[in-house]
Design an enzyme around this catalytic site. Sequence first.
Site, PDB file in Angstrom:
ATOM      1  CD  GLU A 100      -2.928  -1.134   2.238  1.00  0.00           C
ATOM      2  OE1 GLU A 100      -2.426  -1.821   3.151  1.00  0.00           O
ATOM      3  OE2 GLU A 100      -4.036  -0.596   2.317  1.00  0.00           O
ATOM      4  CB  CYS A 113       2.910   7.553   3.156  1.00  0.00           C
ATOM      5  SG  CYS A 113       3.183   6.409   4.519  1.00  0.00           S
ATOM      6  CB  CYS A 120       4.324  -4.992   9.894  1.00  0.00           C
ATOM      7  SG  CYS A 120       5.587  -4.276  10.987  1.00  0.00           S
ATOM      8  CB  CYS A 124       2.773  -1.721  17.124  1.00  0.00           C
ATOM      9  SG  CYS A 124       4.560  -1.550  16.888  1.00  0.00           S
ATOM     10  CB  CYS A 127      -0.038  -0.672  14.123  1.00  0.00           C
ATOM     11  SG  CYS A 127       0.266  -0.530  12.345  1.00  0.00           S
ATOM     12  N   GLY A 173       4.927  -2.008   7.360  1.00  0.00           N
ATOM     13  CA  GLY A 173       6.226  -2.643   7.566  1.00  0.00           C
ATOM     14  C   GLY A 173       7.184  -1.815   8.391  1.00  0.00           C
ATOM     15  CD  GLU A 174      11.098  -0.803  11.750  1.00  0.00           C
ATOM     16  OE1 GLU A 174      10.159  -0.251  12.359  1.00  0.00           O
ATOM     17  OE2 GLU A 174      12.131  -0.183  11.420  1.00  0.00           O
ATOM     18  CB  SER A 205       8.796   6.259  10.684  1.00  0.00           C
ATOM     19  OG  SER A 205       8.295   6.020  11.975  1.00  0.00           O
ATOM     20  CB  SER A 228       7.349   4.767  16.495  1.00  0.00           C
ATOM     21  OG  SER A 228       7.276   5.095  15.123  1.00  0.00           O
ATOM     22  CG  LEU A 229       9.849   7.619  21.765  1.00  0.00           C
ATOM     23  CD1 LEU A 229      10.038   8.875  22.602  1.00  0.00           C
ATOM     24  CD2 LEU A 229      10.772   6.508  22.248  1.00  0.00           C
ATOM     25  CG  ASN A 308      -5.071   7.756  12.285  1.00  0.00           C
ATOM     26  OD1 ASN A 308      -5.699   8.808  12.284  1.00  0.00           O
ATOM     27  ND2 ASN A 308      -3.785   7.695  12.041  1.00  0.00           N
ATOM     28  CB  CYS A 351      -0.374   6.808  11.106  1.00  0.00           C
ATOM     29  SG  CYS A 351       0.748   8.027  10.534  1.00  0.00           S
TER      30      CYS A 351
HETATM   31  N1  SAH Z   1       7.228   0.552  11.503  1.00  0.00           N
HETATM   32  C1  SAH Z   1       7.564   1.943  11.439  1.00  0.00           C
HETATM   33  C2  SAH Z   1       6.835   2.726  10.371  1.00  0.00           C
HETATM   34  C3  SAH Z   1       5.349   2.505  10.204  1.00  0.00           C
HETATM   35  S1  SAH Z   1       4.244   3.201  11.353  1.00  0.00           S
HETATM   36  C4  SAH Z   1       7.334   2.586  12.804  1.00  0.00           C
HETATM   37  O1  SAH Z   1       6.789   1.952  13.674  1.00  0.00           O
HETATM   38  O2  SAH Z   1       7.753   3.714  12.994  1.00  0.00           O
HETATM   39  C5  SAH Z   1       4.311   4.944  11.204  1.00  0.00           C
HETATM   40  C6  SAH Z   1       3.800   5.658  12.449  1.00  0.00           C
HETATM   41  O3  SAH Z   1       2.403   5.443  12.655  1.00  0.00           O
HETATM   42  C7  SAH Z   1       4.484   5.191  13.728  1.00  0.00           C
HETATM   43  O4  SAH Z   1       4.915   6.286  14.455  1.00  0.00           O
HETATM   44  C8  SAH Z   1       3.372   4.468  14.474  1.00  0.00           C
HETATM   45  O5  SAH Z   1       3.577   4.513  15.847  1.00  0.00           O
HETATM   46  C9  SAH Z   1       2.148   5.220  14.030  1.00  0.00           C
HETATM   47  N2  SAH Z   1       0.910   4.468  14.156  1.00  0.00           N
HETATM   48  C10 SAH Z   1       0.726   3.141  14.029  1.00  0.00           C
HETATM   49  N3  SAH Z   1      -0.572   2.828  14.186  1.00  0.00           N
HETATM   50  C11 SAH Z   1      -1.238   3.983  14.400  1.00  0.00           C
HETATM   51  C12 SAH Z   1      -2.605   4.321  14.570  1.00  0.00           C
HETATM   52  N4  SAH Z   1      -3.549   3.401  14.532  1.00  0.00           N
HETATM   53  N5  SAH Z   1      -2.908   5.612  14.741  1.00  0.00           N
HETATM   54  C13 SAH Z   1      -1.949   6.567  14.723  1.00  0.00           C
HETATM   55  N6  SAH Z   1      -0.668   6.320  14.519  1.00  0.00           N
HETATM   56  C14 SAH Z   1      -0.293   5.039  14.374  1.00  0.00           C
END
Ligand code: SAH
Length: 365
Positions: A100, A113, A120, A124, A127, A173-174, A205, A228-229, A308, A351
């Site tokens: 995507e 993006c 992935c 998390c 996500c 993905g990462e 990211s 991403s913290l 989201n 995201c």
């Molecule tokens: N794997 C990488 C890049 C993809 S996610 C990473 O984790 O950084 C990109 C960003 O979207 C990350 O900061 C993640 O924490 C955030 N994210 C993931 N799921 C989300 C959601 N449902 N709502 C808002 N942000 C989200």
Amino acid sequence: MLESKKMSATKTQLLGLTQAELISFAEQFGQPAFRGRQIFASLHHNRLREFAAMSDLPKQLREQLETLATPASLTVESRYLSADSTRRYLLKTHDGLPVETVFIPEERRDTICFSSQSGCPLQCSFCLTAQLGLLRSLTPGEIVEQIIIALNDAYGVGQKPPHGTNLVGMGAGEPFLAFESLMKALNIIADPKGLHIVPNRVTVSTAGIVPRIKELATMADRPHLAVSLGAPTNEQRDVLMPINRKWPLAELLSACKEFERSLKRGERFTFEYVMLRDVNDSDEHARQLAKLLNRHELRVKVNLIPHNEAEPLPYHPSSRTRVEAFKSILEAKGIPAFVRRPRGQDIFAACGQLAARREANPIHA
Ligand code: SAH
């Protein structure tokens, strides 16, 4: 049938090759170097996805290429258009896996993006992509092709974008688990004879793959970094982002510090913090986050991303006032914080919403 399948399996996939590699490819079948350069420009500058359309090349060469190589490998399964003009592309690899890409138009620039993996492996909990599991990492060509497809759709085949294009590696993905593919793709994307989107316009990211953050700190010509913290303590991060069990906060933040020390003028580095209502968004969490960053002497800005929503994830976004209160606490402790406006939520393009969702309302080509 079998015979032709076998032949196509041995065809060279041209996207994913650098200009130098395309030159040696051309030379291997008796063509001069400039033909390699022409093929590179046809693919990346003119963004052509069929040999037949490459009218700069002699007909005979195009026919020869047809038998030896393929100029594209992704197919567009569907496109979705958001009320805010964001577009989501659901693409498919040659082996049938979902990819995507999201195109986000803004007034003075556009952002694409892209995804680095199909699915992935990180789990998390907030996500939606995590629910797919890892299908596989994408090849350099599959990363490059996402950009070509999005630009062609937005502006027409080969048309020059009217303003700058930024890239973010924040799709499925990462990226740091597809590191080689990613770096090679970015190198190809930066070529002035091709897409010419330089690393300075790219942000990648990561959820915190520590060895790769350290490696990036030593690299020249690198993209900007975002980390991403998601939580200010190991206890909570272990649950929300299980990768934390492998590389806990102290290790992650010291790698971030190493990266920060390596920043050159004009380079950016940000943290992202997804805000989950009543989970990680209290005043106390904000104070813990500020303390953590200050303890590691990280003067990096924090982007706050209200969650989201996406069924069946059990989370909701923090309210506006909560996000503002959280932001003020960080700022009072000297940490610049910004609230990210979600884009494309209605078409599952925001995201954390990328999970190869098929919907009833695709737009047609
Ligand atoms: N794997 C990488 C890049 C993809 S996610 C990473 O984790 O950084 C990109 C960003 O979207 C990350 O900061 C993640 O924490 C955030 N994210 C993931 N799921 C989300 C959601 N449902 N709502 C808002 N942000 C989200």
